[in-house]
Design a protein around this motif. Structure first.
Motif, PDB file in Angstrom:
ATOM      1  N   HIS A   1     -73.670 -31.302  -6.758  1.00  0.00           N
ATOM      2  CA  HIS A   1     -72.976 -30.481  -5.772  1.00  0.00           C
ATOM      3  C   HIS A   1     -71.782 -29.730  -6.346  1.00  0.00           C
ATOM      4  N   CYS A   2     -71.565 -29.772  -7.666  1.00  0.00           N
ATOM      5  CA  CYS A   2     -70.378 -29.124  -8.233  1.00  0.00           C
ATOM      6  C   CYS A   2     -70.407 -27.620  -7.959  1.00  0.00           C
ATOM      7  N   THR A   3     -69.253 -27.007  -7.973  1.00  0.00           N
ATOM      8  CA  THR A   3     -69.185 -25.579  -7.678  1.00  0.00           C
ATOM      9  C   THR A   3     -69.922 -24.757  -8.735  1.00  0.00           C
ATOM     10  N   ASP A   4     -69.982 -25.242  -9.971  1.00  0.00           N
ATOM     11  CA  ASP A   4     -70.748 -24.565 -11.019  1.00  0.00           C
ATOM     12  C   ASP A   4     -72.227 -24.522 -10.624  1.00  0.00           C
ATOM     13  N   CYS A   5     -72.766 -25.644 -10.176  1.00  0.00           N
ATOM     14  CA  CYS A   5     -74.177 -25.678  -9.773  1.00  0.00           C
ATOM     15  C   CYS A   5     -74.422 -24.855  -8.515  1.00  0.00           C
ATOM     16  N   GLN A   6     -73.444 -24.805  -7.629  1.00  0.00           N
ATOM     17  CA  GLN A   6     -73.600 -23.955  -6.442  1.00  0.00           C
ATOM     18  C   GLN A   6     -73.733 -22.496  -6.855  1.00  0.00           C
ATOM     19  N   LYS A   7     -72.885 -22.044  -7.763  1.00  0.00           N
ATOM     20  CA  LYS A   7     -72.977 -20.658  -8.254  1.00  0.00           C
ATOM     21  C   LYS A   7     -74.284 -20.439  -9.018  1.00  0.00           C
ATOM     22  N   TRP A   8     -74.645 -21.422  -9.859  1.00  0.00           N
ATOM     23  CA  TRP A   8     -75.830 -21.332 -10.709  1.00  0.00           C
ATOM     24  C   TRP A   8     -77.100 -21.204  -9.875  1.00  0.00           C
ATOM     25  N   SER A   9     -77.160 -21.952  -8.775  1.00  0.00           N
ATOM     26  CA  SER A   9     -78.380 -21.981  -7.975  1.00  0.00           C
ATOM     27  C   SER A   9     -78.364 -21.011  -6.799  1.00  0.00           C
TER      28      SER A   9
ATOM     29  N   SER B   1     -88.794 -30.113 -24.656  1.00  0.00           N
ATOM     30  CA  SER B   1     -88.958 -28.969 -25.548  1.00  0.00           C
ATOM     31  C   SER B   1     -89.427 -27.736 -24.779  1.00  0.00           C
ATOM     32  N   VAL B   2     -88.997 -26.581 -25.258  1.00  0.00           N
ATOM     33  CA  VAL B   2     -89.492 -25.306 -24.761  1.00  0.00           C
ATOM     34  C   VAL B   2     -90.768 -25.020 -25.539  1.00  0.00           C
ATOM     35  N   THR B   3     -91.858 -24.747 -24.833  1.00  0.00           N
ATOM     36  CA  THR B   3     -93.156 -24.563 -25.479  1.00  0.00           C
ATOM     37  C   THR B   3     -93.622 -23.110 -25.495  1.00  0.00           C
ATOM     38  N   LYS B   4     -92.915 -22.257 -24.740  1.00  0.00           N
ATOM     39  CA  LYS B   4     -93.297 -20.841 -24.699  1.00  0.00           C
ATOM     40  C   LYS B   4     -92.053 -20.021 -24.391  1.00  0.00           C
ATOM     41  N   GLY B   5     -91.849 -18.970 -25.163  1.00  0.00           N
ATOM     42  CA  GLY B   5     -90.746 -18.055 -24.912  1.00  0.00           C
ATOM     43  C   GLY B   5     -89.406 -18.590 -25.411  1.00  0.00           C
ATOM     44  N   THR B   6     -88.386 -17.779 -25.208  1.00  0.00           N
ATOM     45  CA  THR B   6     -87.023 -18.131 -25.620  1.00  0.00           C
ATOM     46  C   THR B   6     -86.080 -17.865 -24.456  1.00  0.00           C
ATOM     47  N   PRO B   7     -85.532 -18.935 -23.874  1.00  0.00           N
ATOM     48  CA  PRO B   7     -84.613 -18.726 -22.753  1.00  0.00           C
ATOM     49  C   PRO B   7     -83.327 -18.040 -23.196  1.00  0.00           C
ATOM     50  N   LYS B   8     -82.698 -17.354 -22.282  1.00  0.00           N
ATOM     51  CA  LYS B   8     -81.340 -16.846 -22.481  1.00  0.00           C
ATOM     52  C   LYS B   8     -80.390 -17.960 -22.062  1.00  0.00           C
ATOM     53  N   THR B   9     -79.137 -17.860 -22.508  1.00  0.00           N
ATOM     54  CA  THR B   9     -78.161 -18.885 -22.174  1.00  0.00           C
ATOM     55  C   THR B   9     -76.872 -18.278 -21.650  1.00  0.00           C
ATOM     56  N   TYR B  10     -76.176 -19.087 -20.879  1.00  0.00           N
ATOM     57  CA  TYR B  10     -74.845 -18.736 -20.405  1.00  0.00           C
ATOM     58  C   TYR B  10     -74.001 -20.001 -20.428  1.00  0.00           C
ATOM     59  N   ASP B  11     -72.850 -19.933 -21.078  1.00  0.00           N
ATOM     60  CA  ASP B  11     -71.939 -21.076 -21.146  1.00  0.00           C
ATOM     61  C   ASP B  11     -70.864 -20.959 -20.080  1.00  0.00           C
ATOM     62  N   ALA B  12     -70.713 -22.015 -19.310  1.00  0.00           N
ATOM     63  CA  ALA B  12     -69.647 -22.103 -18.314  1.00  0.00           C
ATOM     64  C   ALA B  12     -68.811 -23.332 -18.651  1.00  0.00           C
ATOM     65  N   ILE B  13     -67.547 -23.290 -18.308  1.00  0.00           N
ATOM     66  CA  ILE B  13     -66.687 -24.451 -18.479  1.00  0.00           C
ATOM     67  C   ILE B  13     -66.683 -25.205 -17.159  1.00  0.00           C
ATOM     68  N   GLY B  14     -67.134 -26.465 -17.202  1.00  0.00           N
ATOM     69  CA  GLY B  14     -67.218 -27.278 -15.993  1.00  0.00           C
ATOM     70  C   GLY B  14     -65.881 -27.878 -15.616  1.00  0.00           C
ATOM     71  N   ASP B  15     -65.882 -28.581 -14.512  1.00  0.00           N
ATOM     72  CA  ASP B  15     -64.703 -29.294 -14.011  1.00  0.00           C
ATOM     73  C   ASP B  15     -64.116 -30.220 -15.080  1.00  0.00           C
ATOM     74  N   SER B  16     -64.980 -30.713 -15.940  1.00  0.00           N
ATOM     75  CA  SER B  16     -64.574 -31.648 -16.995  1.00  0.00           C
ATOM     76  C   SER B  16     -63.786 -30.953 -18.106  1.00  0.00           C
ATOM     77  N   GLY B  17     -63.819 -29.608 -18.127  1.00  0.00           N
ATOM     78  CA  GLY B  17     -63.219 -28.861 -19.226  1.00  0.00           C
ATOM     79  C   GLY B  17     -64.177 -28.677 -20.387  1.00  0.00           C
ATOM     80  N   LYS B  18     -65.389 -29.195 -20.244  1.00  0.00           N
ATOM     81  CA  LYS B  18     -66.397 -29.113 -21.301  1.00  0.00           C
ATOM     82  C   LYS B  18     -67.451 -28.064 -20.937  1.00  0.00           C
ATOM     83  N   VAL B  19     -68.222 -27.655 -21.945  1.00  0.00           N
ATOM     84  CA  VAL B  19     -69.221 -26.584 -21.780  1.00  0.00           C
ATOM     85  C   VAL B  19     -70.461 -27.088 -21.052  1.00  0.00           C
ATOM     86  N   ASN B  20     -70.889 -26.312 -20.068  1.00  0.00           N
ATOM     87  CA  ASN B  20     -72.191 -26.467 -19.412  1.00  0.00           C
ATOM     88  C   ASN B  20     -73.023 -25.269 -19.861  1.00  0.00           C
ATOM     89  N   LYS B  21     -74.034 -25.531 -20.700  1.00  0.00           N
ATOM     90  CA  LYS B  21     -74.891 -24.452 -21.223  1.00  0.00           C
ATOM     91  C   LYS B  21     -76.104 -24.318 -20.309  1.00  0.00           C
TER      92      LYS B  21
END
Length: 136
Positions: free
Chosen positions: A27-35, A51-71
């Motif tokens: 329920h974190c605000t990061d996940c609310q924005k993400w979804s 594992s990713v078996t097809k294609g290459t995902p794009k990424t976006y790094d956000a800083i979570g409530d913890s101060g750590k990266v949520n990729k």
């Protein structure tokens, strides 16, 4: 057991083996924005089994409530949310349940994270552990 999933347009596919470490709503605000919703629904799996078996995902790094990266990993074509790797949880991937194939998204919720950010209309899942935020 191998569970497979993909994005909406099928350009990205992935899989994991074995059972999830847990299943969770976040329920974190990061996940609310993400979804774009009240929470994300996740199967939390060991990174070594994912594992990713097809294609290459794009990424976006956000800083979570913890101060750590949520990729966040997503499809660059259709925009589907695929999975998240959290610096605070370095050994697991949080796979977004909605992309799982064959009814695998219909799973029991074992834990709800960041209940401090739960929106008023989102009710507690009976029987699920309730975690106010990580580290508490």
């Amino acid at each position: 057991m191998v569970t497979k999933g993909s994005c909406m347009c099928s350009q990205i596919a992935y899989e994991f083996s074995g059972e999830p470490a847990t299943t969770a709503l976040c329920h974190c605000t990061d996940c609310q924005k993400w979804s774009g919703a009240a929470y994300t629904a996740n199967v939390v799996v060991p990174r070594k089994d994912f594992s990713v078996t097809k294609g290459t995902p794009k990424t976006y790094d956000a800083i979570g409530d913890s101060g750590k990266v949520n990729k966040h990993f997503f499809c660059g074509n259709c925009g589907s949310s695929l999975y998240t790797e959290l610096e605070i949880m370095p050994d697991v991937a949080c796979v977004k349940s909605g992309g799982l194939d064959g009814g695998a998204a219909n799973h029991e919720v074992k834990v709800e994270f960041y209940t401090k950010d739960r929106l008023g209309y989102a009710k507690e899942v009976p029987g699920a552990d309730q975690v106010t935020q990580f580290g508490q």
